[in-house]
Scaffold this motif. Structure first.
Motif, PDB file in Angstrom:
ATOM      1  N   PRO A 199     -77.928 -24.933 -14.665  1.00 59.87           N
ATOM      2  CA  PRO A 199     -77.851 -25.941 -13.590  1.00 59.87           C
ATOM      3  C   PRO A 199     -78.825 -27.103 -13.739  1.00 59.87           C
ATOM      4  O   PRO A 199     -78.540 -28.198 -13.279  1.00 59.87           O
ATOM      5  CB  PRO A 199     -78.162 -25.133 -12.323  1.00 59.87           C
ATOM      6  N   MET A 200     -79.982 -26.867 -14.373  1.00 57.61           N
ATOM      7  CA  MET A 200     -81.020 -27.885 -14.415  1.00 57.61           C
ATOM      8  C   MET A 200     -81.380 -28.240 -15.855  1.00 57.61           C
ATOM      9  O   MET A 200     -81.627 -27.355 -16.682  1.00 57.61           O
ATOM     10  CB  MET A 200     -82.280 -27.385 -13.693  1.00 57.61           C
ATOM     11  N   LEU A 201     -81.430 -29.534 -16.150  1.00 61.75           N
ATOM     12  CA  LEU A 201     -81.923 -30.025 -17.437  1.00 61.75           C
ATOM     13  C   LEU A 201     -83.074 -30.976 -17.138  1.00 61.75           C
ATOM     14  O   LEU A 201     -82.862 -32.099 -16.713  1.00 61.75           O
ATOM     15  CB  LEU A 201     -80.817 -30.742 -18.215  1.00 61.75           C
ATOM     16  N   ALA A 202     -84.295 -30.489 -17.356  1.00 60.98           N
ATOM     17  CA  ALA A 202     -85.482 -31.281 -17.024  1.00 60.98           C
ATOM     18  C   ALA A 202     -86.106 -31.838 -18.306  1.00 60.98           C
ATOM     19  O   ALA A 202     -85.652 -32.841 -18.836  1.00 60.98           O
ATOM     20  CB  ALA A 202     -86.477 -30.430 -16.236  1.00 60.98           C
ATOM     21  N   THR A 203     -87.115 -31.170 -18.834  1.00 64.53           N
ATOM     22  CA  THR A 203     -87.752 -31.668 -20.059  1.00 64.53           C
ATOM     23  C   THR A 203     -86.878 -31.471 -21.282  1.00 64.53           C
ATOM     24  O   THR A 203     -87.010 -32.190 -22.271  1.00 64.53           O
ATOM     25  CB  THR A 203     -89.092 -30.954 -20.307  1.00 64.53           C
ATOM     26  N   GLY A 204     -85.996 -30.470 -21.237  1.00 56.48           N
ATOM     27  CA  GLY A 204     -85.100 -30.207 -22.364  1.00 56.48           C
ATOM     28  C   GLY A 204     -85.596 -29.129 -23.302  1.00 56.48           C
ATOM     29  O   GLY A 204     -84.885 -28.771 -24.251  1.00 56.48           O
ATOM     30  N   GLY A 205     -86.780 -28.566 -23.065  1.00 55.04           N
ATOM     31  CA  GLY A 205     -87.311 -27.559 -23.976  1.00 55.04           C
ATOM     32  C   GLY A 205     -86.435 -26.322 -24.089  1.00 55.04           C
ATOM     33  O   GLY A 205     -86.065 -25.904 -25.186  1.00 55.04           O
ATOM     34  N   SER A 206     -86.089 -25.727 -22.953  1.00 53.87           N
ATOM     35  CA  SER A 206     -85.246 -24.527 -22.963  1.00 53.87           C
ATOM     36  C   SER A 206     -83.845 -24.853 -23.455  1.00 53.87           C
ATOM     37  O   SER A 206     -83.218 -24.055 -24.160  1.00 53.87           O
ATOM     38  CB  SER A 206     -85.182 -23.916 -21.564  1.00 53.87           C
ATOM     39  N   ALA A 207     -83.332 -26.020 -23.081  1.00 54.73           N
ATOM     40  CA  ALA A 207     -81.996 -26.422 -23.519  1.00 54.73           C
ATOM     41  C   ALA A 207     -81.925 -26.531 -25.034  1.00 54.73           C
ATOM     42  O   ALA A 207     -80.985 -26.039 -25.667  1.00 54.73           O
ATOM     43  CB  ALA A 207     -81.617 -27.754 -22.874  1.00 54.73           C
ATOM     44  N   LEU A 208     -82.932 -27.165 -25.642  1.00 60.21           N
ATOM     45  CA  LEU A 208     -82.943 -27.309 -27.092  1.00 60.21           C
ATOM     46  C   LEU A 208     -83.016 -25.943 -27.777  1.00 60.21           C
ATOM     47  O   LEU A 208     -82.377 -25.720 -28.813  1.00 60.21           O
ATOM     48  CB  LEU A 208     -84.121 -28.181 -27.524  1.00 60.21           C
ATOM     49  N   ALA A 209     -83.773 -25.031 -27.183  1.00 65.04           N
ATOM     50  CA  ALA A 209     -83.873 -23.689 -27.762  1.00 65.04           C
ATOM     51  C   ALA A 209     -82.539 -22.960 -27.670  1.00 65.04           C
ATOM     52  O   ALA A 209     -82.120 -22.283 -28.623  1.00 65.04           O
ATOM     53  CB  ALA A 209     -84.974 -22.906 -27.049  1.00 65.04           C
ATOM     54  N   ALA A 210     -81.848 -23.087 -26.534  1.00 64.96           N
ATOM     55  CA  ALA A 210     -80.544 -22.435 -26.370  1.00 64.96           C
ATOM     56  C   ALA A 210     -79.510 -23.029 -27.316  1.00 64.96           C
ATOM     57  O   ALA A 210     -78.708 -22.299 -27.919  1.00 64.96           O
ATOM     58  CB  ALA A 210     -80.079 -22.573 -24.926  1.00 64.96           C
ATOM     59  N   ILE A 211     -79.522 -24.333 -27.459  1.00 65.26           N
ATOM     60  CA  ILE A 211     -78.592 -24.991 -28.374  1.00 65.26           C
ATOM     61  C   ILE A 211     -78.841 -24.537 -29.803  1.00 65.26           C
ATOM     62  O   ILE A 211     -77.896 -24.299 -30.575  1.00 65.26           O
ATOM     63  CB  ILE A 211     -78.716 -26.524 -28.248  1.00 65.26           C
ATOM     64  N   GLN A 212     -80.102 -24.373 -30.170  1.00 67.32           N
ATOM     65  CA  GLN A 212     -80.426 -23.935 -31.529  1.00 67.32           C
ATOM     66  C   GLN A 212     -79.900 -22.535 -31.788  1.00 67.32           C
ATOM     67  O   GLN A 212     -79.460 -22.224 -32.906  1.00 67.32           O
ATOM     68  CB  GLN A 212     -81.939 -23.982 -31.747  1.00 67.32           C
ATOM     69  N   VAL A 213     -79.917 -21.672 -30.772  1.00 72.11           N
ATOM     70  CA  VAL A 213     -79.349 -20.326 -30.922  1.00 72.11           C
ATOM     71  C   VAL A 213     -77.873 -20.429 -31.302  1.00 72.11           C
ATOM     72  O   VAL A 213     -77.388 -19.728 -32.195  1.00 72.11           O
ATOM     73  CB  VAL A 213     -79.513 -19.509 -29.629  1.00 72.11           C
ATOM     74  N   LEU A 214     -77.150 -21.311 -30.614  1.00 66.01           N
ATOM     75  CA  LEU A 214     -75.720 -21.483 -30.903  1.00 66.01           C
ATOM     76  C   LEU A 214     -75.503 -22.061 -32.295  1.00 66.01           C
ATOM     77  O   LEU A 214     -74.616 -21.607 -33.034  1.00 66.01           O
ATOM     78  CB  LEU A 214     -75.089 -22.396 -29.848  1.00 66.01           C
ATOM     79  N   LEU A 215     -76.301 -23.045 -32.669  1.00 66.55           N
ATOM     80  CA  LEU A 215     -76.167 -23.629 -34.003  1.00 66.55           C
ATOM     81  C   LEU A 215     -76.448 -22.595 -35.089  1.00 66.55           C
ATOM     82  O   LEU A 215     -75.759 -22.553 -36.113  1.00 66.55           O
ATOM     83  CB  LEU A 215     -77.114 -24.820 -34.142  1.00 66.55           C
ATOM     84  N   ASP A 216     -77.444 -21.754 -34.844  1.00 72.78           N
ATOM     85  CA  ASP A 216     -77.781 -20.726 -35.828  1.00 72.78           C
ATOM     86  C   ASP A 216     -76.655 -19.695 -35.981  1.00 72.78           C
ATOM     87  O   ASP A 216     -76.559 -19.033 -37.014  1.00 72.78           O
ATOM     88  CB  ASP A 216     -79.075 -20.008 -35.422  1.00 72.78           C
ATOM     89  N   LYS A 217     -75.825 -19.566 -34.933  1.00 74.81           N
ATOM     90  CA  LYS A 217     -74.680 -18.652 -34.984  1.00 74.81           C
ATOM     91  C   LYS A 217     -73.450 -19.322 -35.600  1.00 74.81           C
ATOM     92  O   LYS A 217     -72.377 -18.720 -35.668  1.00 74.81           O
ATOM     93  CB  LYS A 217     -74.340 -18.153 -33.581  1.00 74.81           C
ATOM     94  N   GLY A 218     -73.598 -20.555 -36.033  1.00 78.71           N
ATOM     95  CA  GLY A 218     -72.508 -21.245 -36.709  1.00 78.71           C
ATOM     96  C   GLY A 218     -71.639 -22.119 -35.832  1.00 78.71           C
ATOM     97  O   GLY A 218     -70.608 -22.628 -36.286  1.00 78.71           O
ATOM     98  N   VAL A 219     -72.021 -22.316 -34.562  1.00 70.06           N
ATOM     99  CA  VAL A 219     -71.227 -23.168 -33.677  1.00 70.06           C
ATOM    100  C   VAL A 219     -71.461 -24.625 -34.056  1.00 70.06           C
ATOM    101  O   VAL A 219     -72.607 -25.089 -34.048  1.00 70.06           O
ATOM    102  CB  VAL A 219     -71.609 -22.949 -32.201  1.00 70.06           C
ATOM    103  N   PRO A 220     -70.412 -25.383 -34.369  1.00 67.74           N
ATOM    104  CA  PRO A 220     -70.594 -26.810 -34.666  1.00 67.74           C
ATOM    105  C   PRO A 220     -71.125 -27.547 -33.433  1.00 67.74           C
ATOM    106  O   PRO A 220     -70.740 -27.246 -32.308  1.00 67.74           O
ATOM    107  CB  PRO A 220     -69.182 -27.284 -35.035  1.00 67.74           C
ATOM    108  N   GLU A 221     -72.006 -28.488 -33.663  1.00 65.92           N
ATOM    109  CA  GLU A 221     -72.610 -29.243 -32.564  1.00 65.92           C
ATOM    110  C   GLU A 221     -71.561 -29.880 -31.665  1.00 65.92           C
ATOM    111  O   GLU A 221     -71.689 -29.889 -30.432  1.00 65.92           O
ATOM    112  CB  GLU A 221     -73.528 -30.318 -33.147  1.00 65.92           C
ATOM    113  N   GLU A 222     -70.498 -30.394 -32.275  1.00 66.63           N
ATOM    114  CA  GLU A 222     -69.458 -31.071 -31.508  1.00 66.63           C
ATOM    115  C   GLU A 222     -68.612 -30.112 -30.673  1.00 66.63           C
ATOM    116  O   GLU A 222     -67.806 -30.557 -29.838  1.00 66.63           O
ATOM    117  CB  GLU A 222     -68.559 -31.895 -32.430  1.00 66.63           C
ATOM    118  N   ASN A 223     -68.780 -28.808 -30.886  1.00 65.40           N
ATOM    119  CA  ASN A 223     -68.026 -27.807 -30.113  1.00 65.40           C
ATOM    120  C   ASN A 223     -68.805 -27.305 -28.903  1.00 65.40           C
ATOM    121  O   ASN A 223     -68.370 -26.364 -28.239  1.00 65.40           O
ATOM    122  CB  ASN A 223     -67.649 -26.620 -30.989  1.00 65.40           C
ATOM    123  N   ILE A 224     -69.954 -27.910 -28.617  1.00 66.54           N
ATOM    124  CA  ILE A 224     -70.777 -27.493 -27.487  1.00 66.54           C
ATOM    125  C   ILE A 224     -70.678 -28.513 -26.362  1.00 66.54           C
ATOM    126  O   ILE A 224     -70.905 -29.709 -26.578  1.00 66.54           O
ATOM    127  CB  ILE A 224     -72.253 -27.330 -27.899  1.00 66.54           C
TER     128      ILE A 224
END
Length: 231
Positions: free
Chosen positions: A151-176
């Motif tokens: 629900p909340m995107l503030a500084t972006g620290g947690s968001a960037l970490a969560a996105i990196q988890v998806l990228l590391d699993k092979g999810v293309p950036e454009e599919n997020i």
């Protein structure tokens, strides 16, 4: 290592991201009325939950409209062909625990059998950096369109970490597609600046973060208010 962006004294410009990476819900009178209820510090919890879920449903519908579709014709009861559409690829939701779990019901209301993964990220008390504690995701997530929910995107620290988890699993950036109830320019520039192919859907872009990294005008701690742990 994901660094948490600091809160500047004035909000950065986000013009380059609007309409491209960032999709803001139409700022209708109805949406502003819903926000008025949930932003009220004296709102009853049942009202906060009910009207938050209405906005979440709107966000989910807008996000689904950004997904790829393919042609799919059907025969109508009167024997005519309707030139229809259907989702072109498999979907899944991923909630950032715990606040992101508030958005799961809204997603399931429109995608009944959708698979939902979870990511738990918390800030380390010593380093002050986001740390991954848990992730449970569909085995074939790299082949799916992913609706990441927080629900909340503030500084972006947690968001960037969560996105990196998806990228590391092979999810293309454009599919997020990242779904937020509220965000701020600082969070938008942190996430979209690093991941230019990612799309973000939100119902409000706040003015900025204050010196304590709280959104202004803000809503308080969404997870605590939604789940009733703010008392």
């Amino acid at each position: 290592m994901i660094q948490i962006p600091s809160a500047p004294s004035s909000a950065p410009s986000i013009e380059q991201y609007l309409g491209k990476n960032v999709h803001l819900l139409p700022q209708t009178h109805q949406l502003r009325a819903l926000h008025t209820v949930i932003r009220d510090r004296n709102a009853r919890r049942e009202d906060f939950v009910f009207y938050s879920e209405r906005i979440i449903r709107m966000l989910v519908e807008a996000s689904l409209n950004l997904l790829p579709f393919e042609k799919h014709d059907v025969q109508t009861p009167v024997g005519r062909t309707y030139e229809g559409l259907r989702f072109a690829s498999k979907l899944c939701g991923v909630s950032v625990v715990r606040a992101g779990e508030s958005m799961e019901a809204g997603l399931r209301e429109v995608c009944r059998s959708i698979r939902i993964g979870k990511i738990l990220i918390q800030r380390d008390k010593v380093t002050k950096l986001p740390k991954l504690y848990y992730a449970s995701l569909p085995a074939d997530i790299a082949e799916r369109q992913v609706l990441l929910m927080d629900p909340m995107l503030a500084t972006g620290g947690s968001a960037l970490a969560a996105i990196q988890v998806l990228l590391d699993k092979g999810v293309p950036e454009e599919n997020i597609i990242f779904i937020n109830l509220l965000t701020v320019p600082e969070g938008i520039t942190a996430v979209c600046g690093r991941h230019p192919k990612l799309r973000l859907v939100t119902s409000s872009i706040e003015e900025r973060l204050n010196e304590n990294a709280y959104m202004l005008p803000g809503i308080g701690d969404f997870g605590d208010r939604f789940f009733g742990t703010d008392v």
